[in-house]
Motif scaffolding. Structure first.
Motif, PDB file in Angstrom:
ATOM      1  N   HIS A 126       0.401   5.242   1.840  1.00 32.75           N
ATOM      2  CA  HIS A 126      -0.342   6.050   2.901  1.00 32.75           C
ATOM      3  C   HIS A 126      -1.247   6.806   2.157  1.00 32.75           C
ATOM      4  CE1 HIS A 126       2.998   4.537   5.912  1.00 32.75           C
ATOM      5  NE2 HIS A 126       1.900   3.449   5.798  1.00 32.75           N
ATOM      6  N   TYR A 137       9.292  -0.458  10.208  1.00 30.90           N
ATOM      7  CA  TYR A 137       9.157  -1.660  10.488  1.00 30.90           C
ATOM      8  C   TYR A 137      10.198  -2.198  11.168  1.00 30.90           C
ATOM      9  CZ  TYR A 137       5.260  -2.240   6.925  1.00 30.90           C
ATOM     10  OH  TYR A 137       4.069  -2.203   6.155  1.00 30.90           O
ATOM     11  N   GLU A 194       6.759   5.478   7.915  1.00 32.03           N
ATOM     12  CA  GLU A 194       6.634   4.182   8.963  1.00 32.03           C
ATOM     13  C   GLU A 194       7.676   3.361   9.268  1.00 32.03           C
ATOM     14  OE1 GLU A 194       3.588   1.884   7.233  1.00 32.03           O
ATOM     15  OE2 GLU A 194       3.583   0.360   8.865  1.00 32.03           O
ATOM     16  N   HIS A 250       0.803  -1.158  -0.074  1.00 28.62           N
ATOM     17  CA  HIS A 250      -0.014   0.085   0.007  1.00 28.62           C
ATOM     18  C   HIS A 250       0.945   1.130   0.103  1.00 28.62           C
ATOM     19  CE1 HIS A 250       0.967  -0.925   4.440  1.00 28.62           C
ATOM     20  NE2 HIS A 250       0.826   0.548   4.409  1.00 28.62           N
ATOM     21  N   HIS A 310       4.828   0.230  -0.184  1.00 31.11           N
ATOM     22  CA  HIS A 310       5.613  -0.688   0.660  1.00 31.11           C
ATOM     23  C   HIS A 310       4.999  -2.244   0.514  1.00 31.11           C
ATOM     24  CE1 HIS A 310       3.671   2.182   3.152  1.00 31.11           C
ATOM     25  NE2 HIS A 310       3.659   1.121   3.897  1.00 31.11           N
TER      26      HIS A 310
HETATM   27 FE   LIG Z   1       2.245   1.540   5.652  1.00 32.80          FE
END
Ligand SMILES: [Fe+2]
Length: 200
Positions: free
Chosen positions: A91, A100, A98, A89, A138
């Motif tokens: 954003h 991770y 983001e 997706h 991503h």
């Molecule tokens: Fe995301």
């Protein structure tokens, strides 16, 4: 601080299930169009419709500056030669970045700049973090033999936009060759498929 519903979250390190959260499960049928090999996809789906990944999202607050996070579990497997993956997706709020955090298993993050289409593959491993900048498509990919467990932490108002990827998909795939992950251009991989050679 009182407006935050919960400060502590516990999750199962095997299943990624979060106490008090109804996770989302994506089965193979939900991933139609995500894999590069449509024949292998239909053959796999004909056999079974397994859960490919689950995400349990934790949303402690929706105020300005708040954070949300999701515990993801991506199971091992392939469709054709392509490893199991998430839909991927952008954003909705494109500037939103983001983080991770890899917890278990062996994964890759496939990152693609929305505007330049520049593609980057980053390892997602235990004791590692991956920074996903804003404006970046991503997708997570499990290239190992065990479930991949990770957490993604993002601004509460980031939002998820799946439409762009459903339209164009990523330019890059990660395929299994002799038991090892190999990064390939999607078009090149598709040209190498047996049905493309035989006109099936
Ligand atoms: Fe995301």
């Amino acid at each position: 601080m009182s407006r935050i519903t919960s400060l502590l979250t516990r999750f199962d390190p095997e299943t990624g299930k979060v106490e008090g959260v109804q996770g989302v499960s994506r089965r193979l049928a939900d991933l139609r169009g995500a894999f590069a090999d449509p024949v292998a996809f239909e053959e796999a789906l004909h056999k079974d419709n397994p859960i490919v990944y689950t995400v349990s999202s934790v949303t402690p607050g929706d105020g300005k500056g708040d954070l949300h996070y999701g515990v993801g579990v991506l199971f091992p497997g392939t469709v054709g030669q392509e490893y199991y993956l998430t839909k991927g997706h952008l954003h909705s709020w494109r500037e939103a970045a983001e983080i991770y955090v890899g917890l278990h298993g062996e994964g890759r993050m496939l990152l693609e700049d929305e505007a330049t289409k520049e593609s980057t593959v980053v390892e997602l491993l235990p004791n590692s973090t991956v920074y996903v900048p804003g404006h970046t498509m991503h997708r997570t990919i499990n290239v190992g033999p065990v479930p991949l467990l990770y957490i993604g932490i993002y601004p509460a108002d980031a939002g998820h936009d799946y439409r762009e990827i459903a339209k164009r998909n990523f330019r890059t795939v990660i395929v299994e060759k002799e038991g090892k992950p190999v990064v390939m251009d999607r078009e090149e991989y598709m040209r190498s498929l047996p049905q493309m050679k035989t006109g099936r």
